[in-house]
Motif scaffolding. Structure first.
Motif, PDB file in Angstrom:
ATOM      1  N   ARG A  30       0.863  -1.189   0.000  1.00 59.81           N
ATOM      2  CA  ARG A  30       0.000   0.000   0.000  1.00 59.81           C
ATOM      3  C   ARG A  30       0.890   1.227   0.000  1.00 59.81           C
ATOM      4  O   ARG A  30       1.785   1.356   0.834  1.00 59.81           O
ATOM      5  N   ILE A  31       0.642   2.140  -0.950  1.00 63.66           N
ATOM      6  CA  ILE A  31       1.534   3.270  -1.185  1.00 63.66           C
ATOM      7  C   ILE A  31       0.747   4.568  -1.050  1.00 63.66           C
ATOM      8  O   ILE A  31      -0.298   4.748  -1.691  1.00 63.66           O
ATOM      9  N   GLN A  32       1.243   5.446  -0.223  1.00 61.94           N
ATOM     10  CA  GLN A  32       0.618   6.749  -0.047  1.00 61.94           C
ATOM     11  C   GLN A  32       1.119   7.729  -1.103  1.00 61.94           C
ATOM     12  O   GLN A  32       2.212   7.567  -1.649  1.00 61.94           O
ATOM     13  N   PRO A  33       0.349   8.767  -1.407  1.00 64.89           N
ATOM     14  CA  PRO A  33       0.773   9.729  -2.426  1.00 64.89           C
ATOM     15  C   PRO A  33       2.070  10.438  -2.056  1.00 64.89           C
ATOM     16  O   PRO A  33       2.310  10.765  -0.891  1.00 64.89           O
ATOM     17  N   VAL A  34       2.904  10.645  -3.079  1.00 62.06           N
ATOM     18  CA  VAL A  34       4.095  11.477  -2.916  1.00 62.06           C
ATOM     19  C   VAL A  34       3.696  12.944  -3.005  1.00 62.06           C
ATOM     20  O   VAL A  34       4.226  13.808  -2.301  1.00 62.06           O
ATOM     21  N   SER A  35       2.743  13.222  -3.892  1.00 63.72           N
ATOM     22  CA  SER A  35       2.253  14.588  -4.040  1.00 63.72           C
ATOM     23  C   SER A  35       0.838  14.569  -4.590  1.00 63.72           C
ATOM     24  O   SER A  35       0.428  13.625  -5.272  1.00 63.72           O
ATOM     25  N   GLU A  51      -1.588  17.367  -6.676  1.00 59.90           N
ATOM     26  CA  GLU A  51      -1.632  18.674  -7.320  1.00 59.90           C
ATOM     27  C   GLU A  51      -3.063  18.956  -7.779  1.00 59.90           C
ATOM     28  O   GLU A  51      -3.673  18.173  -8.509  1.00 59.90           O
ATOM     29  N   LYS A  52      -3.587  20.086  -7.343  1.00 60.91           N
ATOM     30  CA  LYS A  52      -4.915  20.487  -7.792  1.00 60.91           C
ATOM     31  C   LYS A  52      -4.787  21.188  -9.133  1.00 60.91           C
ATOM     32  O   LYS A  52      -4.114  22.210  -9.266  1.00 60.91           O
ATOM     33  N   VAL A  53      -5.435  20.627 -10.152  1.00 62.77           N
ATOM     34  CA  VAL A  53      -5.370  21.186 -11.502  1.00 62.77           C
ATOM     35  C   VAL A  53      -6.467  22.221 -11.698  1.00 62.77           C
ATOM     36  O   VAL A  53      -6.243  23.303 -12.248  1.00 62.77           O
ATOM     37  N   SER A  54      -7.658  21.906 -11.249  1.00 61.09           N
ATOM     38  CA  SER A  54      -8.805  22.801 -11.318  1.00 61.09           C
ATOM     39  C   SER A  54      -9.838  22.283 -10.324  1.00 61.09           C
ATOM     40  O   SER A  54      -9.582  21.290  -9.621  1.00 61.09           O
ATOM     41  N   GLU A  55     -10.977  22.904 -10.256  1.00 63.01           N
ATOM     42  CA  GLU A  55     -11.979  22.484  -9.294  1.00 63.01           C
ATOM     43  C   GLU A  55     -12.392  21.031  -9.559  1.00 63.01           C
ATOM     44  O   GLU A  55     -12.867  20.692 -10.639  1.00 63.01           O
ATOM     45  N   GLY A  56     -12.169  20.179  -8.551  1.00 63.47           N
ATOM     46  CA  GLY A  56     -12.531  18.769  -8.653  1.00 63.47           C
ATOM     47  C   GLY A  56     -11.562  17.906  -9.422  1.00 63.47           C
ATOM     48  O   GLY A  56     -11.755  16.690  -9.535  1.00 63.47           O
ATOM     49  N   LYS A  57     -10.486  18.506  -9.957  1.00 62.04           N
ATOM     50  CA  LYS A  57      -9.530  17.751 -10.773  1.00 62.04           C
ATOM     51  C   LYS A  57      -8.168  17.776 -10.106  1.00 62.04           C
ATOM     52  O   LYS A  57      -7.624  18.851  -9.828  1.00 62.04           O
ATOM     53  N   TYR A  58      -7.596  16.581  -9.894  1.00 60.87           N
ATOM     54  CA  TYR A  58      -6.327  16.450  -9.189  1.00 60.87           C
ATOM     55  C   TYR A  58      -5.418  15.461  -9.900  1.00 60.87           C
ATOM     56  O   TYR A  58      -5.885  14.475 -10.487  1.00 60.87           O
ATOM     57  N   LYS A  59      -4.129  15.751  -9.822  1.00 58.20           N
ATOM     58  CA  LYS A  59      -3.113  14.785 -10.223  1.00 58.20           C
ATOM     59  C   LYS A  59      -2.423  14.264  -8.966  1.00 58.20           C
ATOM     60  O   LYS A  59      -1.949  15.048  -8.147  1.00 58.20           O
ATOM     61  N   VAL A  60      -2.387  12.928  -8.866  1.00 57.00           N
ATOM     62  CA  VAL A  60      -1.812  12.284  -7.690  1.00 57.00           C
ATOM     63  C   VAL A  60      -0.622  11.438  -8.129  1.00 57.00           C
ATOM     64  O   VAL A  60      -0.749  10.596  -9.026  1.00 57.00           O
ATOM     65  N   ASP A  61       0.520  11.675  -7.514  1.00 58.35           N
ATOM     66  CA  ASP A  61       1.754  10.956  -7.858  1.00 58.35           C
ATOM     67  C   ASP A  61       2.094   9.995  -6.725  1.00 58.35           C
ATOM     68  O   ASP A  61       2.176  10.402  -5.563  1.00 58.35           O
ATOM     69  N   PHE A  62       2.291   8.716  -7.076  1.00 54.86           N
ATOM     70  CA  PHE A  62       2.669   7.713  -6.081  1.00 54.86           C
ATOM     71  C   PHE A  62       4.155   7.356  -6.146  1.00 54.86           C
ATOM     72  O   PHE A  62       4.629   6.545  -5.364  1.00 54.86           O
ATOM     73  N   GLY A  63       4.877   7.905  -7.097  1.00 56.71           N
ATOM     74  CA  GLY A  63       6.329   7.796  -7.111  1.00 56.71           C
ATOM     75  C   GLY A  63       6.906   6.564  -7.772  1.00 56.71           C
ATOM     76  O   GLY A  63       8.094   6.552  -8.094  1.00 56.71           O
ATOM     77  N   VAL A  64       6.125   5.524  -7.993  1.00 54.13           N
ATOM     78  CA  VAL A  64       6.633   4.290  -8.589  1.00 54.13           C
ATOM     79  C   VAL A  64       5.506   3.634  -9.369  1.00 54.13           C
ATOM     80  O   VAL A  64       4.334   3.669  -8.944  1.00 54.13           O
TER      81      VAL A  64
END
Length: 916
Positions: free
Chosen positions: A368-373, A375-388
Motif C-alpha cells: 500500500r503506497i501513499q501519495p508522494v504529491s 496537485e490540484k489542476v482545477s476544481e474537482g480535478k487532481y493529479k496524484v503521484d505515487f512515485g513508482v
C-alpha cells in the motif's frame, strides 16, 4: 519420568554441554507453500530449513524425524505417519510416507533433526495442510450462472489491438444460497471456484484476502481458436480449472446462514484482440459441514441458488471497472436480506478443464503506497503521484458527495490499462476498491472529486501473485542498485494469476519467451518455487499432444507472437528450476515434453543441421509470429535461423544433462551427439572466416556461449571486443542475446567490458531508462513500446553470478555446493549478495580496499562451498585474520594466476588477501 531423570543426570555430568541440539528446523513448507489450504498431491512433499543461531562451522543434518497427525492434539502420538529416525541429510522434497490420505483430510505436522554431533533438536513449529476433493465423484456441485446471459463469451471487438467493445455485457452477478443450521458445528470448509474471477462470502463477510482468483490456466476448449491469426490447434496436453478451499467454521452460526459469490469476467470472458474467450461467468462450490455429533451436511451450488445484478456495472480485465454505489445491495450475503425478488440461477456447462486444487499462491494486495504529491489542476480535478509504477488499483476512502456524482480515475501508464469510475450513493462516507482487474500507473488523474482531495482519501494498492523476495543485492555503484530495483518492480508488476506477463497493461499474456530469459534471475531473487512449479506445468500442459509444438504463451492466448526460443521454455525453465531448487520430480515430469519439443524442432532442420522454422498461418503463407528469432535489439536483428539453431542446441544440451540426472544413459549419449552435430552445423553455417565473426547483435555471444572451436576462439573474442568498441561500449543485443551478454563477457576474461556496458546511461542501456525517470524496465532500448517489461532482466544474473560471485554447482544443485568466485571491478568498493536458498541463507559480501581485499561468505547448514579468493602479486590470504587452516574448516585446494582456492563447509568465513 525416566526422560526427566536422564536429562537431570546428563546435565549434572556435563554442565556446559547442551543436551539437545541448538539447531532448529524452521520455515516448514508443504508443496512449496506454508500451510497450504488445499492440495491434491497423493504424497505431498515436505521441506524445512535448519538454522544454527551460532553458525558453527561444519554443522549438518545427520538425520530427521517427521510426524503427521489428523489433529494437533494427536501429534504427540501421530496417527497418520511417524517416519522414525531417518539417517539423511535431505530436507527438501521429502515425500509423505504414511497412511493414504483421503479427500478433505486435514494434516498437522512437525519435524525434528539430529545435528552433526547426532544430538536431536526440539520439535519444530507446527505446519498444516488440507487435502482437496481427490475423486471426481466427490464433487456434487453444479456449475451455475446468470439467466440473462448465454453460455458464450463476449465477441472480440473490431479494430485490432486497440479495439474496444461497444457492449461490455451486463453488471457482475451476485449469487447467494440460504440454509439453516440447528446444531453445533465442528468444521465447515468451502471448496469453491468461479470463472473468470470470483469472490466468496459467508454471512456478510468476504472470505480470505485473495484477489483475482483463481489463477490463470487453459480452462477448456475454445470455439474457433485454431482459426485465429496465430492459428494454434486447440489440442493441448491438459486443461484445468483451479479451486480453492476456505475454512468458514467461524463464519457460520446456528440459525439462518447465507453463502454467496460475486463473479467477474477475467480471462474467461475478456473480449480483447489478444485473447479468445471461453464463455460467460460461472460458479461452482460446495461447503462441507461437520457437526459436533459426527454427522455431515453438504451445501452445493445448484438450481436452488438465487442471483441478481449488482453495482459493478462493468468489469473487464482489459478495460477497467465502473461501480455505481446507488445500486449496492445492502446485506446481499446476509440472512437480513429477503431475496424473494431475486431470480434463480441457471445451470452452466462445465469447462473441459479438470478440477484441480489451487496449490499455488494467489494474487493479493502486496503493498500500500501513499501519495508522494497531490496537485490540484482545477476544481474537482487532481493529479496524484505515487512515485513508482505499479500494477494494482487505487482505493478511495471516506468520500462524501451527492447521489449520482461520478468520480473518474485515469491512469498514467504509457499504455492503456482500462478506465475506472465510481458513482456515489450519497449515503455518508463511502469507500471503494475495484475487484476484477488491475491498472498500471505511477500516478492518476482524478476528475469530479467532491470537495478537497487529501492524502488520507486515496491509497495505491499494488496487486500481484504473492511471492517473497529471498535475496538482497547492493553495490557501491548506485546505478547498479537502481537497475536492480526497477527490474524487481517490473517483475512483480507482471506477476498475476500464477504467470509472468510480457507487460501488465497492453497484452497481459504469459509469454514463454519472456519467461524463460528472465526465470534464472527471478529464481535467484525471489522464493519462486511455488510460482514456477505452477507455471512450468502450464507450459507442459499447453504442448500439442500430437506434434510436440509448445506455443508462444502458456496458458495460450492467440495474440501471442513468438518463435523457437519461446517454446524452448519447456526445456530451459525446468532445468533452471532444478539447478536452483533441486526438484528432480519436476525435471522428470518435464523430460518427455522436452524431448517432444526437440522432435518438433527437428522437423525444421535442413540437411546441413541448421534449424529454420517457417511455420505457416491459416492462409497457407509463412507467418512471422510463429517464427521469430531475436527480438527488440537496438539495431539490426540477427538471422532467424542462427537464433533457431542456437536454441535447438540449447534444448539438446539440456535434454542431455537431464538424461544424465535421471540416469538415462542411452538418451544422454543420443542428445550429446545431437548437440555436437548442431554445434558443428552452427559453426559451419554462421561463421564468416574472412571477418572472423558470427555477427554483431549477439552472434558472437551465442557462439561463445556454445563454445567455439579452439582455432576460432581468439578471433571471435577479438571480433566481439571490436564490436563493443564500435558501439562505444554499449550492448547491441535483443532479449535473447542480452540474457547471455554480460555472463559471456565475464566468463571470457572481459568482465570490465560487461561492467562498462551495464554502467552506461545513454542509449542503449538500462541507465538510459533511468535517466528518463523510469521506475520499471522497458520493452525496447529506445524507450518505445511498453514501459513495463521485465524480459531484459534476464541479463542481470551477471550481478549475482559474476560480479558478486555466487552460483550453484550444476552437479550438486539447490546450492548444496556453492561456488564463490567474485570478479572484481576496480571502480567498485563493495558488492553484497545474499539469498535464502532451499537449505538456508547463503551469501557473499566483498570489499575492495587499496591494499586489501576482504570477502565474507555464509554457507548454509549441510552445504559446502568452493571459495575463490582474488589474488594480486605477492598477496597473503588470511581467514579470520589467521592463515587458513584445516583445523578451522578451511582446506586449501590450489592456486591459479588470479585466485587462491579453498574448500569449506557450512558456517561463516572471513577471507582477506593483503598485498605485501
Amino acid at each position: 519420568m525416566l526422560r526427566v531423570l536422564l536429562v537431570l543426570f546428563f546435565s549434572a555430568l556435563y554442565p556446559n554441554q547442551p543436551m539437545f541440539s541448538e539447531v532448529v528446523p524452521t520455515q516448514l513448507t508443504c508443496e512449496y507453500m506454508r500451510n497450504p489450504t488445499v492440495l491434491d498431491a497423493e504424497n505431498p512433499r515436505l521441506a524445512w530449513i535448519s538454522v544454527d543461531p551460532k553458525y558453527r562451522r561444519g554443522q549438518a543434518q545427520f538425520a530427521y524425524q517427521i510426524r503427521v497427525a489428523s489433529s494437533e492434539e494427536k501429534l504427540i502420538s501421530p496417527d497418520l505417519w511417524d517416519s522414525g529416525k531417518v539417517i539423511s541429510q535431505e530436507s527438501i522434497g521429502v515425500k509423505y510416507g504414511g497412511t493414504k490420505l483421503l479427500s478433505r483430510q486435514e494434516c498437522w505436522w512437525q519435524v525434528r533433526v539430529w545435528d552433526v554431533d547426532e544430538k536431536a533438536s526440539s520439535w519444530s513449529e507446527i505446519g498444516t495442510w488440507r487435502m482437496g476433493l481427490l475423486n471426481e465423484n466427490d464433487w456434487q456441485a453444479k456449475w451455475i450462472g446468470a439467466p440473462w446471459q448465454t453460455e458464450e463469451a463476449l465477441p472480440k471487438p473490431a479494430g485490432g489491438p486497440n479495439g474496444i467493445p461497444k457492449d461490455f455485457g451486463p453488471p457482475a452477478p451476485f449469487l447467494r444460497k440460504g440454509f439453516h443450521i440447528n446444531k453445533p458445528i465442528s468444521k465447515a470448509v468451502a471448496y469453491v471456484t468461479g470463472l473468470g474471477y470470483f469472490e466468496f462470502y459467508a454471512n456478510g463477510e468476504k472470505i480470505g484476502n485473495d484477489v483475482l482468483v483463481p489463477n490463470q490456466t487453459n480452462y477448456g476448449k475454445r470455439p474457433n481458436l485454431s482459426k485465429s491469426l496465430i492459428n494454434v490447434e486447440d489440442d493441448f496436453r491438459k486443461y484445468k480449472v483451479m479451486y480453492l478451499a476456505y475454512d468458514i467454521t467461524d463464519n457460520l452460526q446456528i440459525g439462518e446462514n447465507i453463502i454467496g459469490s460475486i463473479l467477474g469476467n477475467g480471462f474467461y470472458n475478456p473480449a480483447k484482440f489478444w485473447t479468445q474467450g471461453y464463455g460467460s461467468p460461472r460458479f461452482l462450490g460446495q461447503v462441507h459441514i461437520t457437526y459436533k455429533d459426527g454427522t455431515e451436511e453438504v451445501i452445493v451450488s445448484d438450481e436452488s441458488w438465487k442471483i441478481a445484478q449488482g453495482p459493478i456495472l462493468m468489469n473487464m480485465v482489459y478495460y477497467g471497472e465502473i461501480y455505481d454505489a446507488r445500486k449496492k445491495i445492502k446485506d446481499w450475503a446476509s440472512p437480513k436480506l429477503k431475496d424473494s425478488v431475486w431470480k434463480n440461477v441457471v445451470l452452466r456447462k462445465a469447462p473441459e478443464g479438470e478440477l484441480v486444487a489451487h496449490s499455488a499462491s494467489t494474487d493479493k494486495v502486496t503493498e500500500r503506497i501513499q501519495p508522494v504529491s497531490i496537485e490540484k489542476v482545477s476544481e474537482g480535478k487532481y493529479k496524484v503521484d505515487f512515485g513508482v509504477e505499479i500494477s494494482g488499483w487505487v482505493k478511495l476512502k471516506n468520500v462524501r458527495g451527492p447521489a449520482g456524482h461520478k468520480i473518474d480515475i485515469a491512469f498514467n501508464g504509457n499504455l492503456y490499462s482500462g478506465e475506472n469510475s465510481y458513482i456515489l450513493s450519497g449515503q455518508g462516507r463511502e469507500t471503494y476498491t475495484p475487484r476484477f482487474n488491475w491498472f498500471v500507473f505511477s500516478g492518476v488523474e482524478i476528475t469530479n472529486w467532491p470537495g478537497e482531495l487529501k492524502a488520507e482519501n486515496i491509497t495505491a494498492e499494488a496487486v500481484n501473485t504473492l511471492i517473497e523476495e529471498s535475496a538482497t543485492f547492493e553495490t557501491s555503484n548506485r546505478l547498479l542498485n537502481d537497475i536492480h530495483k526497477i527490474w524487481r518492480r517490473s517483475q512483480i508488476d507482471n506477476m498475476h494469476g500464477g504467470i509472468v506477463s510480457d507487460c501488465p497493461h497492453r497484452e497481459r499474456s504469459a509469454y514463454t519467451g519472456d519467461g524463460q530469459v528472465a526465470c534464472s534471475m527471478v529464481m535467484q531473487t525471489y522464493d519462486a518455487k511455488n510460482f514456477y512449479n505452477k507455471w512450468i506445468q502450464d507450459i507442459i500442459e499447453a504442448q500439442n499432444v500430437h506434434t510436440g509444438y509448445v506455443p508462444n504463451a502458456a496458458p495460450w492466448q492467440p495474440g501471442c507472437g513468438g518463435g523457437v526460443a519461446w517454446g524452448a521454455a519447456v526445456s530451459i525453465m525446468p532445468w533452471e528450476f532444478y539447478l536452483h531448487y533441486g526438484d528432480r520430480d519436476l525435471l522428470e515430469m518435464s523430460y518427455g515434453p522436452m524431448t517432444e519439443y526437440i522432435k518438433y524442432m527437428k522437423t525444421w532442420v535442413n540437411e546441413d543441421g541448421v534449424m529454420y522454422s517457417q511455420r505457416k498461418g491459416s492462409n497457407g503463407e509463412v507467418l512471422k509470429w510463429f517464427n521469430l528469432g531475436e527480438w527488440e535489439a537496438p539495431g539490426k536483428l540477427l538471422r532467424d535461423d542462427l537464433v533457431h539453431t542456437f536454441y535447438l542446441w540449447r534444448c539438446l544440451e539440456i535434454a542431455m544433462k537431464t538424461a544424465e540426472v535421471l540416469g538415462k544413459k542411452d538418451d544422454y549419449l543420443k542428445y550429446r551427439g545431437l548437440a555436437q552435430e548442431t554445434r558443428n552445423a552452427f559453426y559451419k553455417e554462421f561463421y564468416d572466416p574472412e571477418t572472423g565473426t558470427y555477427g554483431d547483435g549477439g552472434g558472437n555471444i551465442f557462439a561463445l556461449k556454445m563454445g567455439v572451436p579452439e582455432e576460432q576462439y581468439v578471433t571471435v573474442k577479438n571480433s566481439l571486443i571490436n564490436s563493443i568498441k564500435n558501439n562505444e561500449g554499449h550492448l547491441d543485443t535483443g532479449i535473447y542475446g542480452t540474457r547471455y551478454f554480460f555472463e559471456v563477457l565475464a566468463e571470457n576474461g572481459l568482465n570490465d567490458l560487461a561492467y562498462d556496458a551495464i554502467n552506461k546511461i545513454d542509449e542503449p542501456s538500462y541507465g538510459y531508462w533511468l535517466s528518463l525517470g523510469a521506475t520499471t524496465t522497458r520493452e525496447a532500448w529506445d524507450n518505445s513500446g511498453s514501459h513495463n517489461h521485465p524480459m531484459f532482466g534476464g541479463g542481470l544474473v551477471w550481478m549475482y553470478r559474476n560480479l558478486a560471485g555466487m552460483k550453484t554447482d550444476p552437479n550438486t544443485p539447490a546450492y548444496r555446493h556453492i561456488v564463490f568466485k567474485p570478479q572484481i571491478i576496480d571502480d567498485l568498493e563493495y558488492v553484497s549478495y545474499t539469498n535464502n536458498t532451499p537449505y538456508g541463507r547463503a551469501g557473499i559480501n566483498w570489499e575492495n580496499k587499496p591494499s586489501e581485499f576482504e570477502m565474507n561468505i555464509t554457507v548454509p547448514i549441510g552445504c559446502k562451498a568452493t571459495v575463490y579468493v582474488p589474488l594480486e602479486k605477492k598477496s597473503t590470504v588470511l581467514e579470520n585474520d589467521e592463515l587458513p587452516d584445516i583445523k578451522n574448516g578451511v582446506v586449501f585446494l590450489r592456486k591459479t594466476d588470479s585466485y587462491a582456492v579453498y574448500s569449506v563447509k557450512s558456517g561463516e568465513y572471513k577471507f582477506s588477501s593483503k598485498t605485501e
